[in-house]
Design an enzyme around this catalytic site. Structure first.
Site, PDB file in Angstrom:
ATOM      1  N   HIS A 166      72.065  14.499  71.682  1.00  0.00           N
ATOM      2  CA  HIS A 166      72.773  14.399  72.959  1.00  0.00           C
ATOM      3  C   HIS A 166      74.102  15.123  72.829  1.00  0.00           C
ATOM      4  O   HIS A 166      74.728  15.065  71.780  1.00  0.00           O
ATOM      5  CB  HIS A 166      73.012  12.928  73.333  1.00  0.00           C
ATOM      6  CG  HIS A 166      73.363  12.758  74.768  1.00  0.00           C
ATOM      7  ND1 HIS A 166      74.658  12.886  75.227  1.00  0.00           N
ATOM      8  CD2 HIS A 166      72.587  12.498  75.840  1.00  0.00           C
ATOM      9  CE1 HIS A 166      74.651  12.712  76.528  1.00  0.00           C
ATOM     10  NE2 HIS A 166      73.421  12.479  76.931  1.00  0.00           N
ATOM     11  N   ASP A 181      65.787   9.296  77.001  1.00  0.00           N
ATOM     12  CA  ASP A 181      64.433   9.712  77.358  1.00  0.00           C
ATOM     13  C   ASP A 181      63.402   9.437  76.282  1.00  0.00           C
ATOM     14  O   ASP A 181      62.211   9.626  76.508  1.00  0.00           O
ATOM     15  CB  ASP A 181      64.422  11.215  77.679  1.00  0.00           C
ATOM     16  CG  ASP A 181      65.041  11.463  79.034  1.00  0.00           C
ATOM     17  OD1 ASP A 181      64.920  10.564  79.886  1.00  0.00           O
ATOM     18  OD2 ASP A 181      65.634  12.526  79.240  1.00  0.00           O
TER      19      ASP A 181
HETATM   20  N1  ACO Z   1      65.613  18.515  67.136  1.00  0.00           N
HETATM   21  C1  ACO Z   1      66.001  19.286  66.099  1.00  0.00           C
HETATM   22  N2  ACO Z   1      67.233  19.840  65.992  1.00  0.00           N
HETATM   23  C2  ACO Z   1      68.101  19.604  66.978  1.00  0.00           C
HETATM   24  C3  ACO Z   1      67.772  18.794  68.087  1.00  0.00           C
HETATM   25  C4  ACO Z   1      66.478  18.255  68.143  1.00  0.00           C
HETATM   26  N3  ACO Z   1      66.111  17.478  69.173  1.00  0.00           N
HETATM   27  N4  ACO Z   1      68.837  18.736  68.908  1.00  0.00           N
HETATM   28  C5  ACO Z   1      69.800  19.456  68.351  1.00  0.00           C
HETATM   29  N5  ACO Z   1      69.367  19.987  67.178  1.00  0.00           N
HETATM   30  C6  ACO Z   1      70.158  20.785  66.240  1.00  0.00           C
HETATM   31  C7  ACO Z   1      70.379  22.190  66.758  1.00  0.00           C
HETATM   32  O1  ACO Z   1      69.404  23.078  66.284  1.00  0.00           O
HETATM   33  C8  ACO Z   1      71.769  22.500  66.234  1.00  0.00           C
HETATM   34  O2  ACO Z   1      71.658  22.861  64.889  1.00  0.00           O
HETATM   35  P1  ACO Z   1      72.727  23.932  64.248  1.00  0.00           P
HETATM   36  O3  ACO Z   1      74.066  23.298  64.401  1.00  0.00           O
HETATM   37  O4  ACO Z   1      72.266  24.069  62.835  1.00  0.00           O
HETATM   38  O5  ACO Z   1      72.581  25.190  65.053  1.00  0.00           O
HETATM   39  C9  ACO Z   1      72.507  21.161  66.284  1.00  0.00           C
HETATM   40  O6  ACO Z   1      71.455  20.172  66.185  1.00  0.00           O
HETATM   41  C10 ACO Z   1      73.302  20.951  67.545  1.00  0.00           C
HETATM   42  O7  ACO Z   1      72.439  21.183  68.647  1.00  0.00           O
HETATM   43  P2  ACO Z   1      72.913  21.870  69.991  1.00  0.00           P
HETATM   44  O8  ACO Z   1      71.725  22.359  70.739  1.00  0.00           O
HETATM   45  O9  ACO Z   1      74.007  22.839  69.696  1.00  0.00           O
HETATM   46  O10 ACO Z   1      73.564  20.606  70.719  1.00  0.00           O
HETATM   47  P3  ACO Z   1      73.835  20.476  72.248  1.00  0.00           P
HETATM   48  O11 ACO Z   1      74.877  19.443  72.407  1.00  0.00           O
HETATM   49  O12 ACO Z   1      74.097  21.822  72.852  1.00  0.00           O
HETATM   50  O13 ACO Z   1      72.431  19.999  72.856  1.00  0.00           O
HETATM   51  C11 ACO Z   1      70.622  18.636  73.518  1.00  0.00           C
HETATM   52  C12 ACO Z   1      72.116  18.690  73.160  1.00  0.00           C
HETATM   53  C13 ACO Z   1      70.294  19.701  74.578  1.00  0.00           C
HETATM   54  C14 ACO Z   1      70.327  17.280  74.131  1.00  0.00           C
HETATM   55  C15 ACO Z   1      69.791  18.879  72.227  1.00  0.00           C
HETATM   56  O14 ACO Z   1      70.057  17.859  71.290  1.00  0.00           O
HETATM   57  C16 ACO Z   1      68.282  18.943  72.510  1.00  0.00           C
HETATM   58  O15 ACO Z   1      67.763  20.026  72.806  1.00  0.00           O
HETATM   59  N6  ACO Z   1      67.545  17.795  72.427  1.00  0.00           N
HETATM   60  C17 ACO Z   1      66.153  17.766  72.748  1.00  0.00           C
HETATM   61  C18 ACO Z   1      65.964  17.706  74.255  1.00  0.00           C
HETATM   62  C19 ACO Z   1      66.347  16.360  74.834  1.00  0.00           C
HETATM   63  O16 ACO Z   1      65.964  15.301  74.334  1.00  0.00           O
HETATM   64  N7  ACO Z   1      67.083  16.406  75.962  1.00  0.00           N
HETATM   65  C20 ACO Z   1      67.502  15.180  76.697  1.00  0.00           C
HETATM   66  C21 ACO Z   1      68.983  14.986  76.617  1.00  0.00           C
HETATM   67  S1  ACO Z   1      69.424  13.482  77.382  1.00  0.00           S
HETATM   68  C22 ACO Z   1      69.446  13.828  79.018  1.00  0.00           C
HETATM   69  O17 ACO Z   1      69.682  14.877  79.480  1.00  0.00           O
HETATM   70  C23 ACO Z   1      69.125  12.751  79.888  1.00  0.00           C
END
Ligand code: ACO
Length: 429
Positions: A306, A363
């Site tokens: 998140h 979620d």
């Molecule tokens: N699985 C594996 N790796 C992940 C995940 C994941 N679910 N989420 C983040 N990471 C990693 C990224 O690859 C990144 O790694 P790095 O620093 O080595 O490049 C690091 O963790 C940070 O991730 P970002 O994408 O930069 O974080 P951001 O805050 O931009 O994204 C998000 C948050 C979009 C929720 C992300 O965690 C994600 O894609 N999760 C999966 C989708 C999801 O569950 N979305 C629902 C969110 S809740 C809502 O909207 C109601």
């Protein structure tokens, strides 16, 4: 005495005012920065950028705190109802008995949609995604209420808000009925907000339909947990579109579209699809966790991570318990719940997820409850939208009343070609 920060650049000093919120959070107010220095700030994804002052929802991602108008989400989840929470979010206070009665009465009596609007459903293919239908229909409401949608007119605002809260369940249920070829079921004023939605979703004109109170309460709880989440992608979209003084229907419809994405509200559908995939592939959880850690795979554990919560998502804690309760009460055994729990355990003991502070979000477990309530997977994000409606409305309303609101218009750092001369097509190589 007001606090300031200092920016020193190219031998010059600039004073930057520091703003403090009611929970002690601090911000550097850079609204005059460009005028004073000629510089802008660059912040991809607005990770460090506040776009407004807001008194609706407070969350602390480190401590796992979420409060609507000051009330902890745990207390609202235990004691309140979705309609009461909607009132709280939109108007700022919990309603008195008389206010609640009136609000419920008005919402209940605006649930039907225009018969012509119903016919628009025929223009959609049977397999259209219900989010496409939902956003189109909400947008289309603006074609039906042209006389009362001036965003700056208080009475117009009020009527539009009632209409949106009241009609969204009807629009959503009809999109499901359309997909399975069943007749639309008219709203029933004797039912509660959530029971009415369940009835429109699952009853048929030929039979009586029993609404299980376990299902009704579970759905009400999910809607409460989704009702607002401060300046997330869809709420910011609603504010941005609304800041141009576009009407509330199209502003909120834009929020629906933003929510659809799998990185936002679309994640609940993506989670169930991922759990199914793991199940069908023989339940090898470690394989999927390893794949999520491998950057080249392009695969992420859906429902994990998140932007703001870096410890735990308080909504996920409530939902996980609710998923257990609902499945027990309805006597359902779902192997996907077992996989979800195991996946959570494996991921939360893995260095990669711990180091990056990736925890289950709202979620991760919500889809399991929706599934137990017989809500089809394609409708999951629609359920989220139904819950988020009061949040979008509250954010829109706050934006409209805020004297500091300006049309949303970010700047950019241009990285393209410098000026060059036009070359006629015959001379291009
Ligand atoms: N699985 C594996 N790796 C992940 C995940 C994941 N679910 N989420 C983040 N990471 C990693 C990224 O690859 C990144 O790694 P790095 O620093 O080595 O490049 C690091 O963790 C940070 O991730 P970002 O994408 O930069 O974080 P951001 O805050 O931009 O994204 C998000 C948050 C979009 C929720 C992300 O965690 C994600 O894609 N999760 C999966 C989708 C999801 O569950 N979305 C629902 C969110 S809740 C809502 O909207 C109601």
């Amino acid at each position: 005495m007001s606090e300031t920060a200092k920016l020193i650049y190219e031998g010059k000093e600039y004073e930057i005012p520091v703003i403090t919120g009611s929970e002690g959070e601090k911000a550097l107010d850079i609204s005059k920065l460009r005028g004073a220095t000629g510089y802008i700030t660059l912040d991809s994804g607005f990770v460090n950028t506040g776009s407004c002052k807001s008194s609706i929802t407070f969350l602390d991602g480190e401590k796992g705190i979420l409060r609507y108008r000051g009330y902890p989400i745990e207390q609202l989840a235990e004691h309140s109802t979705f309609l009461e929470v909607a009132y709280l979010l939109i108007y700022g206070q919990l309603p008195t008995e008389a206010e609640y009665k009136e609000f419920k009465h008005i919402v209940t009596h605006h649930t039907m949609i225009h018969e012509d609007l119903k016919r628009l459903y025929d223009g959609f293919r049977k397999d259209s995604h219900p989010m496409a239908i939902l956003s189109s229909m909400i947008c289309t409401l603006s074609g039906y209420y042209g006389e009362s949608m001036d965003p700056l007119n208080e009475r117009h605002q009020e009527i539009s808000i009632y209409r949106l809260i009241a009609k969204t369940p009807t629009i959503a249920a009809y999109s499901f009925k359309k997909s399975i070829g069943q007749p639309f079921i008219y709203p029933k004023n004797s039912l509660s907000y959530v029971a009415n939605f369940i009835n429109m979703m699952f009853s048929v004109p030929t039979e009586d339909y029993y609404i299980d109170p376990v299902v009704e309460r579970a759905l009400d709880l999910l809607l409460i947990l989704h009702a607002d989440h401060e300046q997330n992608c869809s709420a910011s979209t609603v504010r941005l579109v609304g800041s141009s003084h576009a009407n509330i229907y199209v502003s909120v419809a834009s929020g629906v579209n933003a929510l659809w994405g799998p990185l936002h509200g679309g994640a609940n559908q993506a989670v169930i699809e991922m759990l199914k995939e793991i199940h069908e592939a023989g339940g090898d959880i470690k394989k999927f966790v390893d794949k999520a850690k491998d950057k080249t795979s392009g695969f992420r554990l859906m429902g994990f991570g998140h932007r703001v919560y870096k410890n735990f998502d308080p909504r996920a804690v409530i939902i996980k318990k609710a998923a257990d309760d609902v499945l027990t009460k309805l006597d359902i055994h779902d192997p996907l719940l077992d996989i979800a729990k195991e996946l959570e355990e494996v991921a939360l003991s893995d260095e990669y997820f711990l180091e990056k502070k990736l925890y289950p979000n709202v979620d991760f477990y919500s889809g399991i409850i929706y599934k137990a309530l017989r809500i089809p997977v394609e409708m999951f994000t629609v359920m989220f939208a139904l819950g988020r409606m009061p949040g979008w409305i509250a954010q829109w309303r706050e934006m409209i009343y805020d004297k500091e609101t300006k049309i949303g218009r970010p700047r950019q750092i241009f990285t393209g070609e410098n000026k060059r001369e036009y070359v006629k097509i015959a001379q291009r190589t």
